[in-house]
Scaffold this motif. Structure first.
Motif, mmCIF file in Angstrom:
data_model
loop_
_atom_site.group_PDB
_atom_site.id
_atom_site.type_symbol
_atom_site.label_atom_id
_atom_site.label_comp_id
_atom_site.label_asym_id
_atom_site.label_seq_id
_atom_site.Cartn_x
_atom_site.Cartn_y
_atom_site.Cartn_z
ATOM 1 N N UNK A 9 0.821 -1.211 0.000
ATOM 2 C CA UNK A 9 0.000 0.000 0.000
ATOM 3 C C UNK A 9 0.857 1.265 0.000
ATOM 4 N N UNK A 10 2.057 1.187 0.592
ATOM 5 C CA UNK A 10 2.922 2.372 0.655
ATOM 6 C C UNK A 10 3.464 2.745 -0.714
ATOM 7 N N UNK A 11 3.610 1.791 -1.614
ATOM 8 C CA UNK A 11 4.052 2.015 -2.996
ATOM 9 C C UNK A 11 5.380 2.759 -3.067
ATOM 10 N N UNK A 12 6.300 2.387 -2.184
ATOM 11 C CA UNK A 12 7.653 2.940 -2.242
ATOM 12 C C UNK A 12 8.471 2.161 -3.263
ATOM 13 N N UNK A 13 9.578 2.710 -3.722
ATOM 14 C CA UNK A 13 10.417 1.953 -4.660
ATOM 15 C C UNK A 13 10.900 0.639 -4.025
ATOM 16 N N UNK A 14 10.640 -0.465 -4.680
ATOM 17 C CA UNK A 14 11.037 -1.776 -4.181
ATOM 18 C C UNK A 14 10.040 -2.430 -3.245
ATOM 19 N N UNK A 15 9.048 -1.684 -2.788
ATOM 20 C CA UNK A 15 8.088 -2.273 -1.838
ATOM 21 C C UNK A 15 7.190 -3.317 -2.504
ATOM 22 N N UNK A 16 7.017 -3.224 -3.815
ATOM 23 C CA UNK A 16 6.234 -4.235 -4.531
ATOM 24 C C UNK A 16 6.894 -5.604 -4.403
ATOM 25 N N UNK A 17 8.219 -5.637 -4.567
ATOM 26 C CA UNK A 17 8.947 -6.902 -4.498
ATOM 27 C C UNK A 17 8.972 -7.458 -3.079
ATOM 28 N N UNK A 18 9.317 -6.608 -2.128
ATOM 29 C CA UNK A 18 9.419 -7.061 -0.738
ATOM 30 C C UNK A 18 8.044 -7.456 -0.210
ATOM 31 N N UNK A 19 7.040 -6.636 -0.479
ATOM 32 C CA UNK A 19 5.681 -6.947 -0.025
ATOM 33 C C UNK A 19 5.153 -8.232 -0.639
ATOM 34 N N UNK A 20 5.434 -8.443 -1.916
ATOM 35 C CA UNK A 20 4.988 -9.670 -2.574
ATOM 36 C C UNK A 20 5.670 -10.900 -1.991
ATOM 37 N N UNK A 21 6.949 -10.785 -1.673
ATOM 38 C CA UNK A 21 7.674 -11.905 -1.071
ATOM 39 C C UNK A 21 7.111 -12.224 0.307
ATOM 40 N N UNK A 22 6.879 -11.204 1.116
ATOM 41 C CA UNK A 22 6.344 -11.415 2.468
ATOM 42 C C UNK A 22 4.957 -12.050 2.403
ATOM 43 N N UNK A 23 4.096 -11.517 1.560
ATOM 44 C CA UNK A 23 2.742 -12.068 1.436
ATOM 45 C C UNK A 23 2.792 -13.505 0.915
ATOM 46 N N UNK A 24 3.653 -13.771 -0.068
ATOM 47 C CA UNK A 24 3.766 -15.122 -0.621
ATOM 48 C C UNK A 24 4.256 -16.135 0.395
ATOM 49 N N UNK A 25 5.257 -15.760 1.190
ATOM 50 C CA UNK A 25 5.762 -16.671 2.226
ATOM 51 C C UNK A 25 4.680 -16.947 3.267
ATOM 52 N N UNK A 26 3.999 -15.907 3.705
ATOM 53 C CA UNK A 26 2.929 -16.093 4.699
ATOM 54 C C UNK A 26 1.796 -16.954 4.145
ATOM 55 N N UNK A 27 1.475 -16.761 2.892
ATOM 56 C CA UNK A 27 0.425 -17.549 2.242
ATOM 57 C C UNK A 27 0.825 -19.024 2.187
ATOM 58 N N UNK A 28 2.080 -19.283 1.835
ATOM 59 C CA UNK A 28 2.567 -20.660 1.783
ATOM 60 C C UNK A 28 2.583 -21.326 3.152
#
Length: 142
Positions: A9-28
């Motif tokens: 949601x913050x949409x900072x540079x690189x936050x898309x990658x880090x946020x996606x990794x965190x969400x993906x790990x938690x989902x798994x």
């Protein structure tokens, strides 16, 4: 998972990658712990039915959050174009969607805490029965 959505949601540079990794790990991890949790709490007699009910949140959540909520909020943020469509460019397009999803994850976290408190007795009984079986096995072999 809520932290990942906040990063998105913050949409900072690189936050898309880090946020996606965190969400993906938690989902798994969530998918991995569903199997033993269902069998420990409810037993194996109706395991298939119970597991499918627990996994029902995947398509239901996908439909509600990705289909309905994201579409409605995107249309609200988008501006009309001359060709008759709507368009939205930038981090603000899905910010509210990610905030709502983070809030849903926080509610789920507190419900998980409540579940762990309520099932503490079940796990204590399982632990005691394993200890008593061990002590019976040890005393009978002596």
């Amino acid at each position: 998972m809520a932290v990942g959505y906040i990063l998105l949601a913050m949409a900072l540079p690189g936050s898309l990658y880090i946020g996606s990794i965190v969400v993906g790990i938690c989902y798994g991890v969530r998918l991995a712990i569903t199997v033993p949790t269902a069998s420990e709490l409810f037993g194996l007699k109706y395991y298939g039915l119970i597991y499918n009910i627990l996994i029902l949140n995947l398509p239901l959540g996908s439909f509600l959050f990705s289909g309905l909520l994201a579409g409605i909020l995107y249309d609200r943020e988008a501006t009309a174009t001359e060709g008759g469509g709507n368009t939205c460019v930038g981090g603000h397009c899905y910010r509210l969607v990610f905030i709502v999803m983070a809030a849903a994850c926080i509610v789920g976290f507190f419900l998980d805490i409540l579940l762990s408190i309520r099932t503490k007795n079940v796990y204590n009984k399982i632990s005691m029965s394993k200890k008593s079986k061990k002590s019976l096995g040890t005393s009978s072999s002596q």
